[in-house]
Enzyme design. Structure first.
Site, PDB file in Angstrom:
ATOM      1  N   ARG A 127       0.773  -1.195  -0.347  1.00  0.00           N
ATOM      2  CA  ARG A 127      -0.018  -0.152   0.510  1.00  0.00           C
ATOM      3  C   ARG A 127       0.623   0.853   0.828  1.00  0.00           C
ATOM      4  O   ARG A 127       1.992   1.118   0.633  1.00  0.00           O
ATOM      5  CB  ARG A 127      -0.927  -0.239   1.413  1.00  0.00           C
ATOM      6  CG  ARG A 127      -1.845   1.108   1.140  1.00  0.00           C
ATOM      7  CD  ARG A 127      -2.214   1.095   2.294  1.00  0.00           C
ATOM      8  NE  ARG A 127      -3.903   2.853   2.278  1.00  0.00           N
ATOM      9  CZ  ARG A 127      -4.352   3.343   3.291  1.00  0.00           C
ATOM     10  NH1 ARG A 127      -3.645   2.586   4.415  1.00  0.00           N
ATOM     11  NH2 ARG A 127      -4.978   4.112   3.420  1.00  0.00           N
ATOM     12  N   HIS A 128       0.733   2.309  -0.628  1.00  0.00           N
ATOM     13  CA  HIS A 128       1.846   3.365  -0.938  1.00  0.00           C
ATOM     14  C   HIS A 128       1.281   3.987   0.630  1.00  0.00           C
ATOM     15  O   HIS A 128       0.869   3.848   1.462  1.00  0.00           O
ATOM     16  CB  HIS A 128       0.392   4.470  -1.641  1.00  0.00           C
ATOM     17  CG  HIS A 128      -0.631   5.096  -1.290  1.00  0.00           C
ATOM     18  ND1 HIS A 128      -0.654   5.375  -0.273  1.00  0.00           N
ATOM     19  CD2 HIS A 128      -2.679   4.382  -1.489  1.00  0.00           C
ATOM     20  CE1 HIS A 128      -2.446   5.994  -0.023  1.00  0.00           C
ATOM     21  NE2 HIS A 128      -2.984   4.532  -0.421  1.00  0.00           N
TER      22      HIS A 128
ATOM     23  N   ASN B  95      -4.726  11.074   3.829  1.00  0.00           N
ATOM     24  CA  ASN B  95      -4.751   9.460   5.203  1.00  0.00           C
ATOM     25  C   ASN B  95      -4.704  10.257   6.069  1.00  0.00           C
ATOM     26  O   ASN B  95      -5.082   9.728   7.006  1.00  0.00           O
ATOM     27  CB  ASN B  95      -3.807   8.887   4.631  1.00  0.00           C
ATOM     28  CG  ASN B  95      -3.512   8.436   3.815  1.00  0.00           C
ATOM     29  OD1 ASN B  95      -2.716   7.869   2.938  1.00  0.00           O
ATOM     30  ND2 ASN B  95      -5.195   7.150   2.932  1.00  0.00           N
TER      31      ASN B  95
ATOM     32  N   GLN C 286      -9.473   8.882  -0.186  1.00  0.00           N
ATOM     33  CA  GLN C 286      -9.303  10.057  -1.118  1.00  0.00           C
ATOM     34  C   GLN C 286      -9.572   8.867  -2.421  1.00  0.00           C
ATOM     35  O   GLN C 286     -10.026   9.464  -4.095  1.00  0.00           O
ATOM     36  CB  GLN C 286      -7.581   9.558  -1.218  1.00  0.00           C
ATOM     37  CG  GLN C 286      -6.705   9.802  -0.229  1.00  0.00           C
ATOM     38  CD  GLN C 286      -5.317   9.675  -0.189  1.00  0.00           C
ATOM     39  OE1 GLN C 286      -4.739   9.865  -0.251  1.00  0.00           O
ATOM     40  NE2 GLN C 286      -5.110   8.303   0.041  1.00  0.00           N
TER      41      GLN C 286
ATOM     42  N   ARG D  75       0.031   9.305  -5.252  1.00  0.00           N
ATOM     43  CA  ARG D  75       0.850   8.111  -4.420  1.00  0.00           C
ATOM     44  C   ARG D  75       1.470   7.172  -4.011  1.00  0.00           C
ATOM     45  O   ARG D  75       2.404   6.770  -3.408  1.00  0.00           O
ATOM     46  CB  ARG D  75      -0.100   8.630  -2.963  1.00  0.00           C
ATOM     47  CG  ARG D  75      -1.816   7.684  -3.225  1.00  0.00           C
ATOM     48  CD  ARG D  75      -2.971   8.251  -2.632  1.00  0.00           C
ATOM     49  NE  ARG D  75      -4.022   7.197  -2.944  1.00  0.00           N
ATOM     50  CZ  ARG D  75      -5.306   7.687  -3.584  1.00  0.00           C
ATOM     51  NH1 ARG D  75      -4.930   8.453  -4.366  1.00  0.00           N
ATOM     52  NH2 ARG D  75      -6.399   7.046  -3.322  1.00  0.00           N
TER      53      ARG D  75
ATOM     54  N   GLU E 274      -7.433   3.020  -6.989  1.00  0.00           N
ATOM     55  CA  GLU E 274      -8.248   2.809  -5.873  1.00  0.00           C
ATOM     56  C   GLU E 274      -9.489   2.738  -6.644  1.00  0.00           C
ATOM     57  O   GLU E 274     -10.063   3.235  -6.945  1.00  0.00           O
ATOM     58  CB  GLU E 274      -8.028   4.059  -4.830  1.00  0.00           C
ATOM     59  CG  GLU E 274      -8.894   3.985  -3.742  1.00  0.00           C
ATOM     60  CD  GLU E 274      -8.534   2.905  -2.531  1.00  0.00           C
ATOM     61  OE1 GLU E 274      -8.486   1.442  -2.739  1.00  0.00           O
ATOM     62  OE2 GLU E 274      -7.966   2.561  -1.531  1.00  0.00           O
TER      63      GLU E 274
ATOM     64  N   HIS F  37      -3.042   0.533  -3.779  1.00  0.00           N
ATOM     65  CA  HIS F  37      -4.719   1.169  -2.383  1.00  0.00           C
ATOM     66  C   HIS F  37      -4.714   0.208  -1.545  1.00  0.00           C
ATOM     67  O   HIS F  37      -4.927  -0.640  -2.425  1.00  0.00           O
ATOM     68  CB  HIS F  37      -5.458   2.004  -3.378  1.00  0.00           C
ATOM     69  CG  HIS F  37      -4.257   2.681  -4.313  1.00  0.00           C
ATOM     70  ND1 HIS F  37      -4.181   4.154  -4.549  1.00  0.00           N
ATOM     71  CD2 HIS F  37      -4.674   2.671  -5.926  1.00  0.00           C
ATOM     72  CE1 HIS F  37      -3.435   4.757  -5.170  1.00  0.00           C
ATOM     73  NE2 HIS F  37      -3.609   3.817  -5.947  1.00  0.00           N
TER      74      HIS F  37
END
Length: 201
Positions: free
Chosen positions: A7-8, A14, A20, A59, A84, A144
């Site tokens: 995951r970024h 966040n 997002q 991201r 995402e 994501h």
């Protein structure tokens, strides 16, 4: 074949608790630091990786680029199937704002969210294509939290349900017809290196 699912790193949205989705929000400085920390962990472990691919959203792309640069790995072209989940009208809203505008059951309403079935379908399609094209490779995939949660739900049918943390690492190995998790949703690399003091210049 190994797939490392990441995951970024952290973004300002966040940190503020804002959804997002497809909104293209960049990493913040802490997210960049997290990516560098994970890259150091990956360099120290016994797994050896061949290349990196991301969703293309800022991201994830920046997280992937930081990791690829430190490990001296090539980057494949981004794949939009890794993006995402789209959250429609709630993107950019905090939990309190979502509930104020749409009520506590906002996630059950039709307010523009991508259907979970569609999210699962594209996640599994990506994994199947990766397996077909690179059956002997070890691949890092930066994506994501919403997509990863749905992918794990599809693969493991309720065995793994915890929240997917920023810069978490999962390593899956193909064994016969199954993807077995060697590492799952692990963030120990972040615990070993605490966040920088925001008062430090």
């Amino acid at each position: 074949m190994l797939i490392g699912l990441i995951r970024h790193g952290l973004t300002d949205w966040n940190a503020a608790g804002r959804i997002q989705g497809r909104s293209d929000i960049p990493l913040n400085d802490e997210g960049r630091r997290q990516a560098a920390v994970l890259a150091r962990r990956l360099a120290e472990e016994t797994y050896r990786w061949d290349f990196v691919i991301s969703s293309g959203l800022l991201r994830a792309q920046e997280t992937a680029e930081i990791i690829a640069a430190q490990l001296k790995l090539p980057m494949l072209e981004a794949d939009s199937r890794l993006a995402e989940r789209g959250f429609g009208q709630v993107e950019g809203l905090t939990q309190a704002e979502r509930e104020e505008r749409f009520g506590a059951e906002w996630n059950t309403q039709d307010i523009g969210q991508e259907k979970l079935e569609a999210l699962e379908e594209r996640a599994l399609s990506f994994i199947a294509d990766l397996e077909a094209k690179y059956p002997d490779s070890h691949i890092l995939v930066v994506t994501h939290g919403g997509l990863l949660a749905q992918l794990y739900a599809a693969l493991y049918k309720g065995r793994h349900t915890e929240r997917i943390g920023n810069l978490s690492l999962t390593v899956l190995e193909k064994r016969g017809e199954q993807w077995e998790p060697l590492i799952y949703n692990c963030t120990k690399h972040l615990l070993k290196e605490p966040a920088a003091d925001p008062r430090t210049p």
